[in-house]
Design a protein around this motif. Structure first.
Motif, PDB file in Angstrom:
ATOM      1  N   UNK A 197       0.055  -6.199  -5.947  1.00 52.57           N
ATOM      2  CA  UNK A 197      -0.718  -5.015  -5.592  1.00 52.57           C
ATOM      3  C   UNK A 197      -1.331  -4.984  -4.219  1.00 52.57           C
ATOM      4  N   UNK A 198      -2.431  -4.186  -4.083  1.00 55.12           N
ATOM      5  CA  UNK A 198      -2.984  -3.833  -2.773  1.00 55.12           C
ATOM      6  C   UNK A 198      -4.190  -4.668  -2.367  1.00 55.12           C
ATOM      7  N   UNK A 212       0.828  -1.208   0.000  1.00 60.39           N
ATOM      8  CA  UNK A 212       0.000   0.000   0.000  1.00 60.39           C
ATOM      9  C   UNK A 212       0.866   1.265   0.000  1.00 60.39           C
ATOM     10  N   UNK A 213       2.184   1.074  -0.006  1.00 60.73           N
ATOM     11  CA  UNK A 213       3.058   2.229   0.171  1.00 60.73           C
ATOM     12  C   UNK A 213       4.035   2.318  -0.991  1.00 60.73           C
ATOM     13  N   UNK A 261       6.345 -12.790   6.912  1.00 60.53           N
ATOM     14  CA  UNK A 261       5.088 -12.329   6.365  1.00 60.53           C
ATOM     15  C   UNK A 261       5.001 -10.806   6.521  1.00 60.53           C
ATOM     16  N   UNK A 262       4.190 -10.213   5.621  1.00 59.70           N
ATOM     17  CA  UNK A 262       3.796  -8.796   5.730  1.00 59.70           C
ATOM     18  C   UNK A 262       4.948  -7.822   5.554  1.00 59.70           C
ATOM     19  N   UNK A 263       5.951  -8.235   4.768  1.00 60.10           N
ATOM     20  CA  UNK A 263       7.125  -7.370   4.494  1.00 60.10           C
ATOM     21  C   UNK A 263       6.682  -6.058   3.837  1.00 60.10           C
ATOM     22  N   UNK A 264       5.564  -6.091   3.141  1.00 60.15           N
ATOM     23  CA  UNK A 264       5.123  -4.913   2.406  1.00 60.15           C
ATOM     24  C   UNK A 264       4.624  -3.780   3.280  1.00 60.15           C
ATOM     25  N   UNK A 265       4.529  -4.037   4.593  1.00 61.40           N
ATOM     26  CA  UNK A 265       4.005  -3.001   5.493  1.00 61.40           C
ATOM     27  C   UNK A 265       5.131  -2.268   6.202  1.00 61.40           C
ATOM     28  N   UNK A 284      -2.801  -1.310  -8.020  1.00 69.34           N
ATOM     29  CA  UNK A 284      -2.337  -0.515  -6.868  1.00 69.34           C
ATOM     30  C   UNK A 284      -2.676   0.942  -7.143  1.00 69.34           C
ATOM     31  N   UNK A 285      -3.234   1.636  -6.164  1.00 68.05           N
ATOM     32  CA  UNK A 285      -3.679   3.025  -6.337  1.00 68.05           C
ATOM     33  C   UNK A 285      -2.507   3.938  -6.641  1.00 68.05           C
TER      34      UNK A 285
END
Ligand code: GLC
Length: 721
Positions: free
Chosen positions: A154-155, A142-143, A191-195, A552-553
């Motif tokens: 993507x998101x 998301x970033x 997990x959740x590396x994208x955050x 992704x926005x």
């Protein structure tokens, strides 16, 4: 499944030999420095003994049939028990035939084509001697400041899960022992590396268990359910504990709850990095935490080799834990057929025939066509053959269109935009090329040359973007606009009073201030891969109608991040109509909405949505609903529309997103053609994690949205009873 492996190998292995199986070395550390070695992390001397080096279980970054066969042969000659090496590498979106980056593939909304790209990547990898690819990366993102958004689809949890399954199936096929043209896949990064906070690489991740399960885990779970053979740990913390030493995440959730019994590999040096995180005093404690968390392979550190022997000797680690890890690695080698055929699919002759073949490159071109997103078009596209065009910008004649993870790819032979446009434009003279500026530098001379090139043109096409190293691992940016030099080029070209088209090559959603507001058309190309130029030229000249939809926005500006479609409504949502009320959830200087929303993309034709209806206004677990809509191509060109279905739970035990993608259909329509699109809505699609982490649906009101993006929809309501 493992007793015969235990009896044949493990029970005859010394403790040192067992632990060496758990070590993975990158090519230069395996005494195989060579032209193909892939360095993807910090390098330091490891001080590994020769005997250990000869007994390692796997290597990273060695490819090429002849090289792999020589290394495997030498390894086996020195292996007391004849245990073959596993050869692994990052084949994220193509081996030598490079496909568009995964974020682009996410915009194709075409899992079948994504699966085909993975199958081709596997075919080229396997014939070149590889056994395992470190892909798919399915981290939800998301970033856009984070460089590795380029590696994700993507998101959205649902769309990411659809692609995760497709990639795993494409890489692995149905039987790795029989089909030596496939490779084992490794879903990452768990997990959740994208955050990562602030979008800063390797930064802290901290989120609720509910958020983790609701948004970040579904795609990994889809990969596990699709039979992925390996999972890679992430660099970050989860619930305050580094993932690589996180027993509840790795053993509790991944292995016990999800039933994953494959191999877990650490990311590069991630075991040792538990110390830097501050969750281990030394490598010995780091090794203890990792082996107890069920991490089987230590990538590129000596934590296991140097400290597991003493941990066993001191009775702190039961040797059975090490046997368990060794067995999982031997099971993978057996699934790949390596004991019977250590050379597996490596074949120098076949390698010469199929790697980078025209057939493969045509699929890459097709995927690049489907992954490009038309973001704006004030009628200036498509270009007309014969039109005099000035193609200007750092990507006009650039091979840097493969993206960060294109290890074996060739920028030299990548099909560039300029040469392709000259082929498609009716006559090479119709397209004049000038660089105008580099990625981040503009000079008076360069600008003057561009102005001169544009003088005789009817339309200016600007080829702009980020160099590939401005995204990818270690590529976080705090300012996600185009470099100022390129923005100056846009302004100067606009002054010439001619239509301006911008084609963007980038690895993340950008802050498009200074481009989107100035150009008359904007085409998002991402990093389109080996055939990118050809795909884009066909789109620009209307031979292909763009059909990409953003996965992704695109934020209005970096200050808006994180901005994503499936957000919660808050207690003071900003109303659609204007209000002077200050006390609402808003910024006082920018809008809440992204510049371009999830699911958005334009076409050269237009589509109408009519007759949207639900089969009932009531639904129950045993009485699903149907949502129906008629989509018509109301334009003059055949096109593909991605009809999207979203649902909102109007009131839950916990708050619920304002929209959640639940399904989609791609329909190809000729001009004037209509198609009824019908979605089945099941009670299971309405379930969510409650505050006690149980998963169920609640009776109550729901809204169904159908449309061309997360913003452009028609809606209807129903009650679940
Ligand atoms: C890198 C990346 C990971 C990759 C690994 C091996 O640090 O985080 O995605 O697979 O090292 O190259």
């Amino acid at each position: 499944m493992t007793e015969h492996l235990y009896n044949k190998y493990v029970k005859h292995m010394t403790l040192e030999e067992k632990i060496a199986q758990l070590l993975q070395l990158a090519a230069p550390f395996y005494d195989e420095p060579g032209d193909e070695s892939e360095i993807t992390g910090p390098m330091e001397e490891l001080g590994i003994e020769y005997d250990t080096k000869r007994a390692v279980g796997s290597v990273l970054g060695i490819a090429g049939a002849e090289k792999m066969m020589a290394v495997q042969k030498e390894h086996l000659a020195g292996s007391r028990l004849g245990i073959p090496l596993l050869f692994m590498a990052d084949i994220v979106h193509g081996f030598k035939t490079i496909f568009p980056i995964p974020l682009a593939v996410g915009c194709s909304w075409d899992p079948e084509l994504a699966e085909q790209s993975a199958e081709i990547a596997a075919r080229e990898s396997a014939v070149s001697g590889l056994h395992v690819t470190f892909a798919p990366m399915v981290d939800l993102v998301r970033d856009a400041r984070w460089g590795r958004v380029m590696e994700s689809t993507g998101e959205d949890p649902y769309l990411n899960a659809v692609f995760a399954k497709a990639f795993v199936q494409g890489f692995q096929g149905d039987n790795l022992k029989e089909d030596v043209s496939r490779v084992a896949a490794c879903v990452k990064h768990f997990a959740a590396y994208g955050l990562a906070e602030g979008g800063r690489e390797y930064n802290t991740v901290d989120l609720s268990e509910r958020q983790l399960r609701e948004y970040y885990l579904p795609a990994y779970k889809a990969a596990v359910d699709a039979g992925v053979e390996m999972v890679m740990t992430s660099f970050n913390t989860v619930n305050g504990i580094p993932a690589t030493g996180n027993r509840s995440l790795m053993r509790g959730l991944l292995r016990d709850e999800w039933g994953f019994d494959g191999v877990v590999i650490s990311d590069w040096a991630a075991i040792k990095e538990i110390i830097a995180h501050g969750a281990a005093e030394d490598e010995k404690e780091a090794a203890f935490k990792a082996i107890y968390s069920g991490v089987d392979i230590d990538m590129m550190t000596t934590s296991y080799v140097n400290h597991l022997p003493e941990l066993v000797a001191e009775g702190l680690v039961d040797e059975a834990l090490i046997d368990e890890a060794v067995l999982r690695i031997l099971v993978l080698k057996e699934k790949l057929g390596l004991f019977e055929n250590p050379m597996r699919g490596a074949d120098p002759e076949l390698e010469r025939q199929i790697v980078y073949s025209l057939e493969h490159r045509k699929v890459s071109q097709r995927l690049a066509e489907k992954s490009s997103v038309l973001l704006k078009n004030d009628g200036v596209l498509p270009l007309q053959a014969g039109q005099r065009v000035a193609l200007i910008g750092p990507f006009a004649a650039s091979g840097d269109i493969l993206g960060w993870w294109s290890w074996q790819g060739s920028q030299e032979t990548a099909v560039q935009l300029g040469e392709s446009m000259q082929k498609v434009s009716g006559a090479p003279g119709n397209v004049v090329i000038s660089e105008g500026c580099s990625i981040d530098t503009i000079t008076e001379a360069g600008l003057a040359e561009a102005v001169k090139a544009a003088a005789a043109a009817e339309i200016i096409v600007l080829a702009l973007g980020e160099a590939s190293e401005m995204s990818g691992e270690g590529g976080s940016r705090s300012d996600i606009r185009l470099p100022e030099a390129q923005l100056e080029l846009v302004r100067e070209m606009k002054k010439l009073g001619k239509p301006v088209v911008a084609v963007l090559f980038n690895g993340r959603p950008l802050d498009l201030h200074g481009v989107y507001d100035i150009a008359d058309a904007v085409l998002e190309a991402w990093f389109p891969g080996s055939e990118g130029g050809a795909a884009l030229a066909d789109i620009l000249y209307g031979k292909v109608n763009p059909s990409g939809r953003l996965s992704m926005s695109f934020p209005y500006s970096v200050g808006q991040i994180p901005v994503y479609y499936n957000a919660y409504n808050t207690g003071r949502p900003k109303p659609v109509e204007h209000t002077d009320n200050r006390y609402i959830s808003q910024y006082i200087d920018i809008p809440n909405e992204p510049l371009l929303p999830f699911g958005f993309g334009l076409s050269y034709t237009t589509f109408a949505y009519e007759g949207f209806s639900l089969s009932s206004d009531r639904m129950s677990a045993d009485r699903p609903l149907e949502a129906r809509v008629t989509v018509t191509n109301t334009g003059s060109m055949a096109g593909t529309e991605t009809v999207q279905l979203y649902i909102r739970d109007m009131s839950g035990e916990t708050v619920r997103p304002v929209k959640e993608l639940k399904d989609f259909r791609q329909v190809q329509l000729l001009p004037g053609e209509s198609r009824d699109v019908v979605f089945q809505i099941e009670e299971s699609q309405l379930r969510y994690y409650h505050s006690d982490l149980t998963v169920s649906s609640d009776p109550g009101m729901f809204t169904v949205y159908v449309g061309a993006s997360s913003r452009d929809t028609q809606s209807a309501t129903f009650r679940l009873v």
